[in-house]
Design a protein around this motif. Structure first.
Motif, short mmCIF file in Angstrom:
data_model
loop_
_atom_site.label_atom_id
_atom_site.label_comp_id
_atom_site.label_asym_id
_atom_site.label_seq_id
_atom_site.Cartn_x
_atom_site.Cartn_y
_atom_site.Cartn_z
N GLU A 29 -6.18 -5.32 6.87
CA GLU A 29 -5.62 -5.96 8.08
C GLU A 29 -4.20 -6.44 7.79
OE1 GLU A 29 -7.96 -8.67 10.08
OE2 GLU A 29 -9.78 -7.00 10.56
N GLU A 30 -4.21 -7.06 6.65
CA GLU A 30 -2.72 -7.76 6.25
C GLU A 30 -1.82 -6.57 5.71
OE1 GLU A 30 -2.33 -10.90 3.33
OE2 GLU A 30 -3.59 -12.06 4.68
N TYR A 33 -0.64 -4.74 8.74
CA TYR A 33 0.36 -5.74 9.54
C TYR A 33 1.78 -5.53 8.84
CZ TYR A 33 2.50 -10.02 11.18
OH TYR A 33 3.53 -10.93 11.76
N ASN A 34 1.65 -5.67 7.43
CA ASN A 34 3.07 -5.52 6.41
C ASN A 34 3.65 -4.45 6.66
OD1 ASN A 34 2.45 -8.25 5.79
ND2 ASN A 34 1.39 -7.60 3.97
N THR A 35 2.89 -3.32 6.60
CA THR A 35 3.26 -1.66 6.82
C THR A 35 4.43 -1.61 7.57
OG1 THR A 35 1.37 -1.05 5.40
CG2 THR A 35 2.58 0.47 6.55
N HIS A 37 5.56 -4.00 9.91
CA HIS A 37 6.10 -5.08 10.44
C HIS A 37 7.66 -4.85 10.74
CE1 HIS A 37 8.17 -9.19 10.27
NE2 HIS A 37 6.81 -9.31 10.89
#
Lengths: 201, 239
Positions: A29-30, A33-35, A37
């Motif tokens: 999930e993180e 989110y980072n990919t 952003h």
């Protein structure tokens, strides 16, 4: 539907990780989110949102995308990037409209819509009327009083984790134990609401 | 534990058969207490979902995005590349822009290694000198042109060619003497000032550059022979 192998390495990894579930899902999930952003800059540039609103729209987007992947609503007709961007654009438009017309965000009722649509028309209208009359603040108060463990089980289930996964994550003996606990927690919540209503009357 | 709660949960988790689902739906319509239970179940789950979303929003907002770090590295790389390109461009501009001395040397190599033979020239000796010059027999050419230039009346061509012999052989002082002589001839298009400037630029002694500049300006303003290269070189001579 695009086969998994057609996605780029990173998207493929994220999709597989989210679908696999378990406690490692959080890291994917993180990663998701980072990919993407950097979309938040687009929200500010293209839709004129504040940095904060754009970040909020993006978080909403990621939560929706995760939900859709976990519940198999992501059909894979486009790349994960295009899919995420499409949802993000809609969220930005929603947010922009909300800031200019004071309309409520559509996504807040999205999950309820998903569940209630499982009922046929006639049953749905009856239940919908009752839901409209329900007191949400009482539910929130009740959730605060059912205990952390109960709340955690219910939230994990709501997050799309299966009873088996929850058993592994929270060290229950089996999926059946989780299922029973989960239902007992709902009963507990109902009792709390009942008690509030009696006190109120 | 309520059996009704189990029943409702079974419905919404897809554990009931089609017939059982139909019975469930009918009961929602006919049994108000049951419908209340269903409404509670759905409201509770919607509230849980909303809380979950709030939690996730907060967790995601607190996430450190390493992408920004990568982007910063990318920015540093881009800045480094840009600096490199600018340095290279500066180097290229600085070193590749030829000095006026280089330009004049290039002119000598490209235009003064071969002299044009003129059909109308009456002097066989002059043609012999030109032939010697073109064969790079500068000693012979010098001897012929010196002899011709001392004759009365001396020909400006002989003086010019003698000056050019000295110029291509690096005898700049001697070349300047001949070009000064050439300047004295009342020619309609006198190449003397241009060649003298050329010799001065090659000699590059104190004051030569300034003197060459004055001559080149004269060539340019009077449209004398050599005015095109003069115009170009003047851009490279600081005042």
């Amino acid at each position: 539907m695009i086969p998994l192998s057609a996605y780029n390495g990173q998207e493929q990894e994220i999709l597989a990780g989210l679908r696999q579930g378990g406690h490692q899902r959080r890291s994917y999930e993180e990663q998701l989110y980072n990919t993407f952003h950097y979309f938040t800059r687009e929200g500010a540039r293209k839709y004129g949102l504040t940095e904060e609103d754009s970040a909020s729209a993006y978080s909403d987007t990621i939560i929706s995308v995760i939900d859709n992947i976990v519940y198999n609503r992501f059909e894979g007709r486009s790349s994960l990037k295009s899919y995420t961007y499409q949802i993000f654009s809609n969220k930005c438009v929603d947010l922009k409209r909300k800031s200019t017309t004071n309309k409520e965000k559509v996504h807040q009722t999205h999950h309820l819509d998903t569940l209630i649509m499982m009922l046929p028309d006639n049953a749905r209208s009856v239940v919908q009327q009752l839901i409209d009359n329900s007191n949400r603040s009482l539910l929130e108060k009740g959730l605060r009083e059912i205990g952390e463990k109960c709340k955690q089980v219910l939230l994990l289930f709501e997050d799309g984790y299966s009873d088996r996964e929850i058993a592994a994550m929270l060290e229950y003996n089996s999926a059946d134990v989780v299922k029973v606990s989960r239902r007992r927690c709902m009963d507990k919540l109902k009792e709390k609401i009942g008690a509030f209503n009696r006190n109120y009357e | 534990m309520s059996e009704i709660s189990d029943y409702i949960d079974d419905y919404f988790t897809g554990a009931l058969s089609a017939e059982e689902k139909q019975v469930f739906a009918d009961r929602c319509v006919s049994d108000n207490d049951f419908a209340q239970e269903v409404a509670f179940y759905l409201s509770a789950r919607a509230t849980l979902k909303a809380q979950l979303q709030d939690q996730k929003q907060q967790a995601l907002a607190a996430t450190t995005v390493p992408k920004a770090k990568v982007r910063r590295i990318t920015l540093y790389l881009a800045a480094a590349v840009l600096t490199g390109i600018l340095a290279l461009a500066g180097w290229w501009i600085f070193f590749s822009t030829p000095s006026v001395q280089q330009l004049s040397s290039r002119y000598i190599k490209e235009h003064l290694q071969q002299l044009g033979t003129t059909m109308h020239s009456g002097s066989d000796s002059l043609q012999s000198g030109i032939a010697a010059y073109n064969n790079k027999d500068y000693q012979q050419a010098e001897a012929i042109f010196t002899a011709l230039s001392k004759q009365e009346p001396g020909t400006p061509d002989a003086v010019k060619y003698l000056g050019l012999v000295y110029l291509v052989t690096g005898k700049y002082d001697a070349a300047i003497v001949q070009f000064n002589r050439l300047i004295q001839y009342p020619l309609y298009a006198n190449p003397g000032p241009f060649y003298k400037a050329l010799a001065l630029l090659q000699r590059n002694g104190p004051g030569d550059r300034q003197q060459a500049r004055t001559l080149l300006e004269e060539v340019r303003s009077n449209q004398l022979p050599g005015n095109k290269p003069a115009d170009e070189w003047l851009k490279n001579i600081s005042p």
